[in-house]
Design a protein around this motif. Structure first.
Motif, PDB file in Angstrom:
ATOM      1  N   ARG A   9       0.674  -1.012   0.251  1.00 27.76           N
ATOM      2  CA  ARG A   9       0.023  -0.174  -0.066  1.00 27.76           C
ATOM      3  C   ARG A   9       0.931   1.217   0.067  1.00 27.76           C
ATOM      4  N   THR A  30      -7.204   1.746  -3.823  1.00 24.05           N
ATOM      5  CA  THR A  30      -6.434   0.286  -3.543  1.00 24.05           C
ATOM      6  C   THR A  30      -6.491  -0.414  -4.879  1.00 24.05           C
ATOM      7  N   ALA A  66      -2.497  -5.227  -1.874  1.00 20.18           N
ATOM      8  CA  ALA A  66      -2.942  -4.000  -1.794  1.00 20.18           C
ATOM      9  C   ALA A  66      -4.618  -3.832  -1.602  1.00 20.18           C
TER      10      ALA A  66
END
Length: 513
Positions: free
Chosen positions: A158, A311, A325
């Motif tokens: 992330r 995301t 993610a």
């Protein structure tokens, strides 16, 4: 700085992003140099290409393939290339006692190449001033132990997803990853510091946006270090060598903390005129190790672009990382994702890591020869014991006994080499060995071979062990108990604290040594 540790690219095979279109006019090479910490991009071009600007006319690759080429976290051919490099370095050392290949000696002084011909191991050279940014997260060990490697891996991914667009906007010419680190090269020092400020801001904003029940998804930025200097050398394994890299890495890894940005005095001199930093504040810091003056950059800077990418943003991530993610989507079925990842990607391994120390007072070509001539001694031992050199100093084994035997045999080989070599400058220095067993998260085509075994082996082997000590975790001692190969070994219990975590391990000594 007199010597440096060859640190793991922790989850590197590497994770370094090769961002560029390499100049086809360069002489062909079949080797790669010291797998150090980062990768770079073609240098010495009038207009260095931006990293994901390939047009449809230039390539028939899909967008996913193009962005993966930019953010090439792992090239599967690297292991074969590394073998070729080790062989080349051995030949270099045979040809010249100083570690040069005939006239192919690379000497960089004050950013200028002094050699008439580029050595085989050199890919590109930045003779101009460049800036290197090195960032580091905190909490790898403690978070992994509390929530598992899948969770911390998703935090790393992330973080990459949020920060890669920033580096793109500010014209980075190389992006490397080293587990939770970024190592980024910019031709413009001002842009390097602007990117650091935006990175710090985006991570802070994202972490503060999380609800109380998702605070463990917070990205904990430990700090960012930046230095600029001319004369950055890119080797064939995408390792960077030079003052900009060495100083930035030292700042980012050793000095920066609490999420701060620390820059060198040279960097401050390059940025202070820019309106972006008109209201910046610079707190002086004296480096205890080098006595160099550094500055912690704070204050109101900008304008900033707060881009909190979704995301599902896959512009710069390898497809194999997208599931990690997606764990950060508040609506994600995390149990289902984790179950799939565990079933398909977690594999049991024993990790052996060493701390190989190379004298930085040597010329660059001599350091290259020393590094790879040493690895040329180690490689047959690793392979004979069914191991694979995932990185230069990070090796994987299916059997814990094979890992321990490798450590013992390499230590003997080092001692024998040093005893037979009268010139102390040619001695091999391995300050420690660390081994641990457990499950690793391995995602093909990426730098991800992460887990507590890697982190723990690194901590005990590279941060704790001294004097050539072999430290192993209890699971390895238990696995080799009763094995006749180790009947002459003495296991002495040791306890250490590192990264706020207690490590109970064993020092291994063979009475025959």
């Amino acid at each position: 700085m007199g010597s440096t540790q060859c640190t793991p690219q922790c989850c590197r095979d590497d994770g370094k992003a090769d961002i560029v279109n390499v100049d086809d006019g360069d002489p062909p090479v079949d080797s790669i140099f010291e797998k150090s910490l980062v990768k770079s991009h073609a240098a010495c071009t009038a207009e260095p290409p931006r990293f994901h600007r390939t047009t449809s006319a230039e390539s028939t690759l899909s967008l996913a393939e193009q962005t993966d080429a930019f953010h090439k976290i792992t090239n599967p051919a690297r292991r074969e290339k590394r073998t070729a490099t080790i062989d080349l370095a051995a030949a270099i050392r045979r040809n010249d006692k100083h570690g040069t290949a005939g006239s192919e000696t690379l000497i960089v002084r004050d950013g200028h190449i002094m050699s008439p011909k580029r050595p085989e191991w050199v890919d590109h050279v930045y003779e101009e001033n460049v800036a290197v940014l090195v960032s580091d997260l905190s909490g790898f060990t403690s978070t992994t132990r509390m929530y598992g490697i899948i969770h911390f891996a998703s935090i790393i991914v992330r973080m990459r997803q949020l920060c890669l667009p920033i580096f793109d906007r500010y014209g980075a010419v190389h992006i490397g990853t080293e587990a939770d680190n970024f190592i980024v090269v910019f031709l413009d020092t001002v842009n390097a510091v602007k990117a650091a400020v935006e990175m710090q801001h985006v991570i802070k904003t994202y972490s503060e946006s999380l609800n109380a029940d998702r605070k463990h998804f917070k990205i904990k930025l430990n700090g960012i270090g930046i230095h600029c200097a001319p004369g950055l050398v890119l080797d064939k394994e995408d390792g960077l060598h030079g003052d900009a890299m060495a100083v930035a890495y030292h700042i980012g890894e050793d000095l920066a903390e609490d999420g701060n940005i620390i820059i060198s005095a040279e960097t401050k001199g390059q940025i202070s005129h820019d309106p972006f930093f008109a209201h910046a504040e610079y707190a002086e810091i004296r480096d205890d190790e080098t006595q160099d003056l550094m500055f912690c950059v704070t204050g109101t800077m900008g304008p900033l672009k707060d881009e909190q990418v979704a995301t599902e943003d896959d512009r710069f991530l390898h497809p194999g990382l997208m599931m990690l993610a997606r764990r950060h989507n508040p609506d994600a079925d995390i149990d289902s994702i984790d179950s799939t990842l565990t079933a398909t990607l977690m594999q049991p391994y024993t990790v052996l890591m060493i701390n190989l120390v190379i004298d930085q007072e040597l010329e660059l070509d001599a350091r290259c020869a020393a590094k790879f001539s040493t690895l040329n001694i180690f490689r047959p031992i690793v392979e004979a014991n069914n191991g694979r050199m995932e990185e230069d100093v990070l090796w994987l084994f299916k059997d814990p006994a094979d890992a321990l035997l490798t450590a013992l045999q390499i230590r003997r080989a080092v001692n024998r080499h040093n005893a037979e070599t009268s010139d102390s400058q040619k001695h091999i220095q391995v300050s420690g060995y660390g081994a641990h067993s457990g499950n690793l998260l391995i995602i093909d085509g990426t730098d991800v071979h992460w887990g507590d075994p890697v982190n723990t082996a690194s901590k005990i082997g590279q941060d704790v062990a001294t004097g050539g000590d072999i430290l192993v975790m209890p699971v390895i001692k238990d696995a080799v108990d009763g094995v006749s190969t180790f009947k002459t070994c003495v296991f002495t219990e040791r306890t250490f604290f590192k990264s706020k975590v207690e490590f109970q391990c064993y020092s291994v000594h063979d009475s025959r040594d």
